[in-house]
Design an enzyme around this catalytic site. Structure first.
Site, PDB file in Angstrom:
ATOM      1  N   CYS A  26       0.664  -1.228  -0.040  1.00  0.00           N
ATOM      2  CA  CYS A  26      -0.068  -0.013  -0.024  1.00  0.00           C
ATOM      3  C   CYS A  26       0.885   1.208   0.080  1.00  0.00           C
ATOM      4  CB  CYS A  26      -0.978   0.192   1.036  1.00  0.00           C
ATOM      5  SG  CYS A  26      -0.146   0.439   2.854  1.00  0.00           S
ATOM      6  N   LYS A  29      -1.679   6.103   0.532  1.00  0.00           N
ATOM      7  CA  LYS A  29      -2.472   7.491   0.323  1.00  0.00           C
ATOM      8  C   LYS A  29      -3.633   7.225  -0.901  1.00  0.00           C
ATOM      9  CE  LYS A  29      -0.509   9.976  -2.858  1.00  0.00           C
ATOM     10  NZ  LYS A  29       0.432  10.970  -3.523  1.00  0.00           N
ATOM     11  N   ASP A  59       2.682  21.818  -6.225  1.00  0.00           N
ATOM     12  CA  ASP A  59       3.441  21.221  -5.278  1.00  0.00           C
ATOM     13  C   ASP A  59       3.143  21.715  -3.943  1.00  0.00           C
ATOM     14  OD1 ASP A  59       4.731  19.305  -6.929  1.00  0.00           O
ATOM     15  OD2 ASP A  59       5.237  21.102  -7.730  1.00  0.00           O
ATOM     16  N   ASP A  76       3.582  16.099   3.709  1.00  0.00           N
ATOM     17  CA  ASP A  76       3.772  14.955   3.129  1.00  0.00           C
ATOM     18  C   ASP A  76       4.087  14.050   4.302  1.00  0.00           C
ATOM     19  OD1 ASP A  76       3.462  12.995   1.368  1.00  0.00           O
ATOM     20  OD2 ASP A  76       4.198  14.109  -0.247  1.00  0.00           O
ATOM     21  N   ASP A  99       8.732  19.431  -2.408  1.00  0.00           N
ATOM     22  CA  ASP A  99       7.575  20.160  -2.879  1.00  0.00           C
ATOM     23  C   ASP A  99       8.260  21.568  -2.704  1.00  0.00           C
ATOM     24  OD1 ASP A  99       5.688  18.437  -3.998  1.00  0.00           O
ATOM     25  OD2 ASP A  99       4.988  18.036  -1.876  1.00  0.00           O
ATOM     26  N   HIS A 148       4.583  16.361  15.748  1.00  0.00           N
ATOM     27  CA  HIS A 148       3.339  15.688  16.669  1.00  0.00           C
ATOM     28  C   HIS A 148       3.246  14.305  16.482  1.00  0.00           C
ATOM     29  CE1 HIS A 148      -0.787  16.091  18.425  1.00  0.00           C
ATOM     30  NE2 HIS A 148      -1.154  15.320  17.558  1.00  0.00           N
ATOM     31  N   THR A 149       2.813  13.621  17.659  1.00  0.00           N
ATOM     32  CA  THR A 149       2.647  12.123  17.461  1.00  0.00           C
ATOM     33  C   THR A 149       1.342  11.704  17.849  1.00  0.00           C
ATOM     34  OG1 THR A 149       4.876  12.198  18.479  1.00  0.00           O
ATOM     35  CG2 THR A 149       3.916  10.252  18.431  1.00  0.00           C
ATOM     36  N   ASP A 235       7.454  18.355  -9.065  1.00  0.00           N
ATOM     37  CA  ASP A 235       8.344  17.176  -8.813  1.00  0.00           C
ATOM     38  C   ASP A 235       7.437  15.803  -9.147  1.00  0.00           C
ATOM     39  OD1 ASP A 235       6.793  17.437  -6.602  1.00  0.00           O
ATOM     40  OD2 ASP A 235       8.087  16.599  -5.039  1.00  0.00           O
TER      41      ASP A 235
HETATM   42 CO    CO Z   1       5.013  17.581  -5.505  1.00  0.00          CO
HETATM   43 CO    CO Z   2       3.188  16.723  -2.206  1.00  0.00          CO
END
Ligand code: CO
Ligand code: CO
Length: 357
Positions: A26, A29, A59, A76, A99, A148-149, A235
């Site tokens: 997987c 996303k 981006d 991301d 990005d 952050h967790t 990208d």
């Molecule tokens: Co991008």
């Molecule tokens: Co992105």
């Protein structure tokens, strides 16, 4: 899924990070169709200082503070793509930073985003992931200012990045012009190779080549591109070469023609493609984008597949006047992007926004 039942290693067995993913292979996303289905229900934000927002699927977002200062925001994170935690941290950071580079910005600060099981994995492993990410951040001149967790059955890690940019010099993913050449700064195939890796079918040298590519920052590529008259840039990540190029073609009202023989490929990707090592995301990309692409009969099945392969921390795709393209490629190669190549050209809009010939 129970972490303790499904994923705890037997005594003597080692932890395998990539196994901590609910579905084999997987990408963690949503596919392009899922995302489009969500965005159509949203009212897109507008603001006089919002220079780049959601509408063109660029981006990163760009927000202006003054005539010569804007910030670039992006986030991301994803499930483990490799088993070594330090390498996973490096890849995740390089991918998140990319990005900002793709917009022509300079990343400055980062926040860690962590989803981590409350039991079953040693805390030192998470520390290694964070160390890998911090090392890449340092290389990029970025300060990690927090994070952050969240407890989660599935491991996920990534970063939210803030960068700065001159609002007059934003490289958008639209604006490509007829007569431009397209330059790609990294070789393709990480999705297929990582799928082979997860199935224990990847030779170590090919794994190492994929890791070298994914951990390489797009910083040098971004500074090289800014020395030229860049018309558009993005990208190559989860939507693959075709998906990201399609946003450029549609938003620029042009057709992009890729030459199959010019696409730089990571070593081992053709054979893994023949062996059927397709990530699920590649099939979703192909299904969704196929109507927008004309693939000529001479193009091999492998290249036709690789064109849709979701990339992790892929290269920059840059639209630049043809007369400047060779100089940019030479500069990219000198700055460590040895696979950089001219991969296509921009022509007047035809029936299909993307052609692979
Ligand atoms: Co991008
Ligand atoms: Co992105």
């Amino acid at each position: 899924m129970s972490i303790t039942k499904d994923n705890n290693p037997a005594p003597g067995e080692t932890f395998r990070l990539t196994a901590r993913c609910k579905a084999a292979g997987c990408a963690g996303k949503l596919g392009p169709a899922d995302l489009a289905g969500v965005l159509e229900h949203l009212e897109l934000p507008t603001h006089p200082d919002l220079l780049v927002g959601i509408s063109t699927g660029d981006d990163a977002g760009v927000f202006r503070f003054s005539d010569d200062l804007a910030i670039v925001n992006t986030v991301d994170f994803f499930t483990p793509v490799v088993d070594d935690p330090f390498t996973y941290g490096q890849i995740s950071a390089a991918n998140a930073l990319s990005d900002v580079y793709a917009m022509g910005g300079v990343p400055r600060t980062a926040l860690n985003i962590v989803c981590w099981p409350q039991s079953g994995l040693p805390g030192e492993m998470l520390a290694e992931i964070l160390r890998g990410a911090a090392e890449k951040a340092r290389e990029a001149g970025v300060v990690v200012v927090g994070g952050h967790t969240v407890g989660d059955e599935e491991v996920k890690f990534g970063m939210a990045i803030t960068g700065v940019i001159d609002p007059r010099r934003i490289v958008r993913n639209v604006g490509a012009q007829v007569g431009d050449a397209l330059v790609l700064s990294k070789a393709l195939g990480t999705g297929i190779l990582l799928t082979a890796f997860k199935r224990d079918a990847l030779a170590d040298e090919h794994y190492q080549a994929a890791v070298r590519s994914m951990t390489q920052l797009n910083a040098a590529a971004a500074s090289a591109m800014l020395k030229y008259d860049v018309h558009a840039g993005t990208d190559i990540t989860g939507f693959g070469l075709v998906g990201h190029a399609l946003k450029m073609a549609d938003g620029s009202d042009v057709t992009i023609v890729f030459e199959e023989s010019d696409l730089p490929l990571l070593p081992g990707v053709i054979e893994q493609c023949r062996a059927g090592m397709m990530p699920g995301g590649g099939n979703r990309n192909r299904e969704y984008y196929a109507p927008s692409v004309r693939i000529s009969d001479e193009v091999s099945d492998e290249i036709a597949t690789i064109a849709f392969d979701p990339q992790t921390s892929g290269g920059l795709l840059i639209a630049i006047p043809e007369a400047q393209a060779l100089a940019l490629v030479a500069e990219l190669q000198d700055s460590g992007h040895r696979e950089a190549a001219i991969v296509g050209r921009v022509v007047a809009r035809r029936e299909h926004p993307i052609e692979l010939v």
